[in-house]
Design a protein around this motif. Structure first.
Motif, short mmCIF file in Angstrom:
data_model
loop_
_atom_site.label_atom_id
_atom_site.label_comp_id
_atom_site.label_asym_id
_atom_site.label_seq_id
_atom_site.Cartn_x
_atom_site.Cartn_y
_atom_site.Cartn_z
N ALA A 161 8.17 6.00 6.23
CA ALA A 161 9.33 6.87 6.39
C ALA A 161 9.38 7.51 7.78
O ALA A 161 10.40 8.10 8.15
N GLU A 162 8.30 7.38 8.55
CA GLU A 162 8.25 7.97 9.88
C GLU A 162 8.12 6.94 10.99
O GLU A 162 8.32 7.26 12.16
N TYR A 163 7.80 5.70 10.64
CA TYR A 163 7.54 4.70 11.67
C TYR A 163 8.84 4.16 12.25
O TYR A 163 9.69 3.62 11.54
N GLU A 164 9.01 4.31 13.57
CA GLU A 164 10.18 3.79 14.27
C GLU A 164 9.87 2.38 14.76
O GLU A 164 8.92 2.17 15.53
N LEU A 165 10.66 1.42 14.30
CA LEU A 165 10.44 0.02 14.64
C LEU A 165 10.79 -0.27 16.09
O LEU A 165 11.69 0.35 16.66
N LYS A 166 10.08 -1.24 16.64
CA LYS A 166 10.36 -1.73 17.98
C LYS A 166 10.67 -3.23 17.89
O LYS A 166 10.15 -3.90 17.00
N PRO A 167 11.48 -3.75 18.78
CA PRO A 167 11.79 -5.18 18.74
C PRO A 167 10.52 -6.02 18.74
O PRO A 167 9.54 -5.69 19.42
N ASP A 168 10.54 -7.08 17.96
CA ASP A 168 9.44 -8.05 17.84
C ASP A 168 8.21 -7.52 17.10
O ASP A 168 7.18 -8.20 17.10
N ASP A 169 8.32 -6.33 16.48
CA ASP A 169 7.20 -5.88 15.64
C ASP A 169 6.98 -6.88 14.52
O ASP A 169 7.92 -7.48 14.00
N LYS A 170 5.71 -7.05 14.15
CA LYS A 170 5.34 -7.88 13.00
C LYS A 170 4.70 -6.95 11.98
O LYS A 170 3.57 -6.50 12.17
N VAL A 171 5.46 -6.66 10.92
CA VAL A 171 5.03 -5.72 9.90
C VAL A 171 4.55 -6.51 8.69
O VAL A 171 5.24 -7.42 8.22
N VAL A 172 3.37 -6.16 8.18
CA VAL A 172 2.82 -6.80 6.98
C VAL A 172 2.55 -5.72 5.96
O VAL A 172 1.80 -4.78 6.22
N PHE A 173 3.20 -5.83 4.79
CA PHE A 173 2.91 -4.97 3.65
C PHE A 173 2.03 -5.79 2.73
O PHE A 173 2.40 -6.89 2.31
N ASP A 174 0.84 -5.25 2.42
CA ASP A 174 -0.09 -5.96 1.57
C ASP A 174 -0.43 -5.07 0.37
O ASP A 174 -0.80 -3.91 0.53
N PHE A 175 -0.31 -5.63 -0.83
CA PHE A 175 -0.66 -4.94 -2.07
C PHE A 175 -2.13 -5.19 -2.35
O PHE A 175 -2.54 -6.32 -2.60
N GLN A 176 -2.95 -4.12 -2.27
CA GLN A 176 -4.38 -4.31 -2.35
C GLN A 176 -5.07 -3.12 -3.01
O GLN A 176 -4.50 -2.04 -3.11
N ALA A 177 -6.32 -3.34 -3.42
CA ALA A 177 -7.14 -2.26 -3.99
C ALA A 177 -7.46 -1.27 -2.89
O ALA A 177 -7.69 -1.65 -1.73
N TRP A 178 -7.48 0.01 -3.24
CA TRP A 178 -7.76 1.02 -2.23
C TRP A 178 -9.08 1.74 -2.43
O TRP A 178 -9.36 2.76 -1.86
N GLU A 179 -9.94 1.20 -3.24
CA GLU A 179 -11.27 1.79 -3.45
C GLU A 179 -12.18 1.48 -2.31
O GLU A 179 -12.25 0.46 -1.77
#
Length: 146
Positions: free
Chosen positions: A128-146
């Motif tokens: 909600a705070e990250y301002e994107l820049k052109p050519d950014d490569k964003v990866v959302f990964d669903f993972q364990a957080w332990e």
């Protein structure tokens, strides 16, 4: 008199033929100019190509691929807004924490969540705070957080 009439008809036909050819040439020239203008305009549009980011959705440290999309952005776009516009997401905590992307969410009691990186590095702020820049490569990964 017949010879005079024959010459008059011949001259008339030559004038008509030349006039027809002249109109065709000017039409061809106008068409060519229009085609050149269109090509020039397309060339300038190509120079002003859209700025984009690549968003990839995965599970378990990239072992399972869910979705990937190249998304056009404008200056000042925030990652959370872009996600909401381009993917099915659910949030909590006043829309600042992503709990589900493309209907993938933690089950009751499961210690898993969505972690994201930008250009291979962990983000220092929430989506909600990250301002994107052109050519950014964003990866959302669903993972364990332990």
């Amino acid at each position: 008199m017949k010879q005079w009439m024959f010459r008059l008809i011949a001259v008339f036909m030559v004038v008509v033929l030349l006039a027809g050819c002249g109109t065709e040439d000017s039409t061809d020239q106008a068409t060519q100019k229009e085609a050149n203008n269109t090509t020039e305009n397309q060339g300038s549009n190509t120079e002003q190509s859209e700025e984009t980011v690549l968003i990839t959705i995965t599970k378990d440290h990239g072992e399972e691929y869910i979705h990937e999309k190249e998304v056009p952005i404008e200056e000042g776009d925030i990652l959370m807004d872009v996600m909401e516009e381009n993917f099915y997401i659910e949030t909590e905590q006043n829309g600042t924490f992503i709990t589900s992307i493309e209907r993938v969410a933690a089950k009751e009691g499961e210690k898993k969540g969505w972690i994201y990186t930008v250009n291979g590095e962990m983000a220092k702020v929430g989506a909600a705070e990250y301002e994107l820049k052109p050519d950014d490569k964003v990866v959302f990964d669903f993972q364990a957080w332990e």
